[in-house]
Design an enzyme around this catalytic site. Structure first.
Site, PDB file in Angstrom:
ATOM      1  N   PHE A 140      51.720 -46.587 -59.186  1.00  0.00           N
ATOM      2  CA  PHE A 140      50.999 -46.947 -57.836  1.00  0.00           C
ATOM      3  C   PHE A 140      50.487 -45.778 -57.372  1.00  0.00           C
ATOM      4  O   PHE A 140      50.798 -44.414 -57.713  1.00  0.00           O
ATOM      5  CB  PHE A 140      52.173 -47.431 -57.064  1.00  0.00           C
ATOM      6  CG  PHE A 140      52.757 -48.683 -57.423  1.00  0.00           C
ATOM      7  CD1 PHE A 140      51.886 -49.858 -57.286  1.00  0.00           C
ATOM      8  CD2 PHE A 140      53.815 -48.732 -58.173  1.00  0.00           C
ATOM      9  CE1 PHE A 140      52.729 -51.112 -57.726  1.00  0.00           C
ATOM     10  CE2 PHE A 140      54.337 -50.045 -58.662  1.00  0.00           C
ATOM     11  CZ  PHE A 140      53.814 -51.205 -58.460  1.00  0.00           C
ATOM     12  N   CYS A 141      49.428 -45.724 -56.658  1.00  0.00           N
ATOM     13  CA  CYS A 141      48.591 -44.790 -55.746  1.00  0.00           C
ATOM     14  C   CYS A 141      49.648 -43.644 -55.119  1.00  0.00           C
ATOM     15  O   CYS A 141      50.668 -44.147 -54.688  1.00  0.00           O
ATOM     16  CB  CYS A 141      47.769 -45.346 -54.877  1.00  0.00           C
ATOM     17  SG  CYS A 141      46.817 -44.257 -53.918  1.00  0.00           S
ATOM     18  N   PRO A 142      49.269 -42.498 -55.475  1.00  0.00           N
ATOM     19  CA  PRO A 142      48.164 -41.939 -56.102  1.00  0.00           C
ATOM     20  C   PRO A 142      48.149 -41.480 -57.483  1.00  0.00           C
ATOM     21  O   PRO A 142      47.604 -40.851 -58.265  1.00  0.00           O
ATOM     22  CB  PRO A 142      48.064 -40.505 -55.466  1.00  0.00           C
ATOM     23  CG  PRO A 142      49.537 -40.065 -55.170  1.00  0.00           C
ATOM     24  CD  PRO A 142      50.330 -41.630 -54.986  1.00  0.00           C
TER      25      PRO A 142
END
Length: 79
Positions: free
Chosen positions: A16-18
């Protein structure tokens, strides 16, 4: 989106981001300028983040699309 020829691959599924963009940043420098990197991710934010990454760092987003619940990107490394 059609399957493209590519020189290297980055599997960012489940991240998941980042994290996907951080991994992309590290991986793209490992391939030669002009080579194509295939990135497979499951985080929907990559559909926004990866095109911006390419724009800001002068890489070419050759193609992108969705394959089921996965997002696929083909990125040609700039100089």
């Amino acid at each position: 989106m059609q399957e493209q020829d590519y020189d290297a691959e980055l599997d960012a599924r489940g991240l998941f981001c980042p994290e996907p963009v951080m991994m992309l940043h590290n991986r793209i420098v490992e391939i030669s300028p002009g080579a194509v990197l295939k990135v497979v991710a499951t985080d929907p934010s990559t559909t926004r983040d990866i095109p911006r990454f390419c724009q800001f760092l002068d890489h070419e987003l050759v193609d992108s699309g969705e394959d089921g619940k996965e997002f696929v990107f083909y990125i040609r490394r700039g100089s």
